[in-house]
Motif scaffolding. Sequence first.
Motif, PDB file in Angstrom:
ATOM      1  N   LEU A  10       3.231   0.452  16.271  1.00 58.83           N
ATOM      2  CA  LEU A  10       3.555   0.738  14.875  1.00 58.83           C
ATOM      3  C   LEU A  10       4.579   1.863  14.854  1.00 58.83           C
ATOM      4  CD1 LEU A  10      -0.033   0.684  13.297  1.00 58.83           C
ATOM      5  CD2 LEU A  10       1.667  -1.150  13.295  1.00 58.83           C
ATOM      6  N   ASP A  11       5.794   1.554  14.404  1.00 60.89           N
ATOM      7  CA  ASP A  11       6.837   2.574  14.377  1.00 60.89           C
ATOM      8  C   ASP A  11       6.779   3.374  13.075  1.00 60.89           C
ATOM      9  OD1 ASP A  11       8.080   1.076  12.343  1.00 60.89           O
ATOM     10  OD2 ASP A  11       9.581   0.200  13.697  1.00 60.89           O
ATOM     11  N   HIS A  14       6.618   1.311   9.835  1.00 66.18           N
ATOM     12  CA  HIS A  14       5.316   0.673   9.655  1.00 66.18           C
ATOM     13  C   HIS A  14       4.279   1.677   9.156  1.00 66.18           C
ATOM     14  CE1 HIS A  14       6.762  -2.155  13.071  1.00 66.18           C
ATOM     15  NE2 HIS A  14       6.996  -2.738  11.906  1.00 66.18           N
ATOM     16  N   VAL A  15       4.232   2.828   9.818  1.00 65.32           N
ATOM     17  CA  VAL A  15       3.232   3.839   9.477  1.00 65.32           C
ATOM     18  C   VAL A  15       3.428   4.337   8.054  1.00 65.32           C
ATOM     19  CG1 VAL A  15       2.450   6.178   9.994  1.00 65.32           C
ATOM     20  CG2 VAL A  15       2.827   4.547  11.860  1.00 65.32           C
ATOM     21  N   CYS A 104      -3.458   0.476  20.616  1.00 64.99           N
ATOM     22  CA  CYS A 104      -2.447   0.711  19.592  1.00 64.99           C
ATOM     23  C   CYS A 104      -1.706   2.008  19.897  1.00 64.99           C
ATOM     24  CB  CYS A 104      -3.090   0.795  18.197  1.00 64.99           C
ATOM     25  SG  CYS A 104      -1.913   0.986  16.834  1.00 64.99           S
ATOM     26  N   LEU A 106       1.161   4.389  17.975  1.00 63.71           N
ATOM     27  CA  LEU A 106       1.818   4.523  16.681  1.00 63.71           C
ATOM     28  C   LEU A 106       2.527   5.854  16.543  1.00 63.71           C
ATOM     29  CD1 LEU A 106      -0.885   5.241  13.978  1.00 63.71           C
ATOM     30  CD2 LEU A 106      -1.521   4.687  16.296  1.00 63.71           C
ATOM     31  N   HIS A 307      -4.367   1.070  12.090  1.00 61.24           N
ATOM     32  CA  HIS A 307      -4.497  -0.036  13.026  1.00 61.24           C
ATOM     33  C   HIS A 307      -5.184  -1.228  12.367  1.00 61.24           C
ATOM     34  CE1 HIS A 307      -6.504  -1.771  16.869  1.00 61.24           C
ATOM     35  NE2 HIS A 307      -5.292  -2.302  16.714  1.00 61.24           N
ATOM     36  N   ALA A 310      -2.860  -2.673   9.595  1.00 61.62           N
ATOM     37  CA  ALA A 310      -1.721  -3.391  10.165  1.00 61.62           C
ATOM     38  C   ALA A 310      -2.151  -4.738  10.722  1.00 61.62           C
ATOM     39  CB  ALA A 310      -1.065  -2.550  11.250  1.00 61.62           C
ATOM     40  N   ILE A 315       1.324  -6.595  10.403  1.00 66.72           N
ATOM     41  CA  ILE A 315       2.433  -5.641  10.489  1.00 66.72           C
ATOM     42  C   ILE A 315       2.483  -5.041  11.890  1.00 66.72           C
ATOM     43  CG2 ILE A 315       3.278  -3.415   9.630  1.00 66.72           C
ATOM     44  CD1 ILE A 315       2.102  -4.124   6.921  1.00 66.72           C
ATOM     45  N   GLY A 316       3.675  -4.781  12.385  1.00 62.86           N
ATOM     46  CA  GLY A 316       3.854  -4.149  13.683  1.00 62.86           C
ATOM     47  C   GLY A 316       4.310  -5.128  14.745  1.00 62.86           C
TER      48      GLY A 316
END
Length: 323
Positions: A10-11, A14-15, A104, A106, A307, A310, A315-316
């Motif tokens: 998750l970049d 995304h976050v 995960c 992130l 997490h 997402a 997502i991610g």
Amino acid sequence: MPSDARLLLLDKNHVEALLLPDDVLQAVREAFLLHSQGEGRVFPVVREPLATGGVFGIKSGDVQAQGLLGFKAAGFWPNNRQLGGEPHQATIMLIDPATGRPVCILDGNAVTTMRTGAAGGLGLQQLARADSTRLCLFGTGVQARVQLSFALRLLPALAKVRYVTVDGKRDAAFEAEFAHHCEISPARDRNAAVSESDIVITATPGGGALFEPQSVQPGTHLNCVGADTKGKRELPQGLLERVRLFVDDQEQARQIGETQWAPDTPCIELGDLLTDKARVDRHPTDITVFDMTGLALQDLTVARLLHQRAGAAGIGSSIPWSW
């Protein structure tokens, strides 16, 4: 051995899309409760200076009953400003406690920012006087902004904000961000601004005392964010001896927080207020301080929330991570 394991990435985008203040507030509250109840463990903090001029740290912990395990690698690299980047850098990893496999990874910058703001908001709810209307804020950066945002969200009586910048100049962009929520203007005299305020929030790099101790009046509450490393401080010498002190973690606060400068000062952990292990009958003249050093459990409860969210939303970036 399974060969179909995957790792979710998750970049920053995304976050930030998944973070919601009210949800973060609940996750941070849960972290304080877990810490107070002994269900969540906080492992010793790593916080070390680097030859590059940065400071590198690791905060880690777990909640065994919930299968939650992980860490945040983070720090402060002041030279990033010259590159047009953010000095604070953080990355969080969640790990399967049964196998040690990462599940995960992130971006931790936005998580750190918002979970710290939420922790500050909970401190204000528990410790600031209910009739507080005036706030003095040191700093106008990312952390100062989120601290003020949560303060205004959780204390609707707040109406007047005075802020202090490092160069004493007006920050028009900062004012514009909050002008619709309060009366906001720069402080002409930092000691006078502290003296006239019900709440003081310090959100600076922690380079030294920000005001004179005698400027803090009876009844004031202070949220202190910037002392997170050995040698850092924002409060003047002698102030902690006059206050009722609250921390997120006693040992951590003595090592890297404001409390390092007065380690024998009696203190209460904020989580113990939330679980009713401790009670505070706040007298109108009490000066209270919440010394915030940040709990690994806060990073982990928020990261777990992201997490899960997402995964449900697709997502991610999910990549193979074979054994």
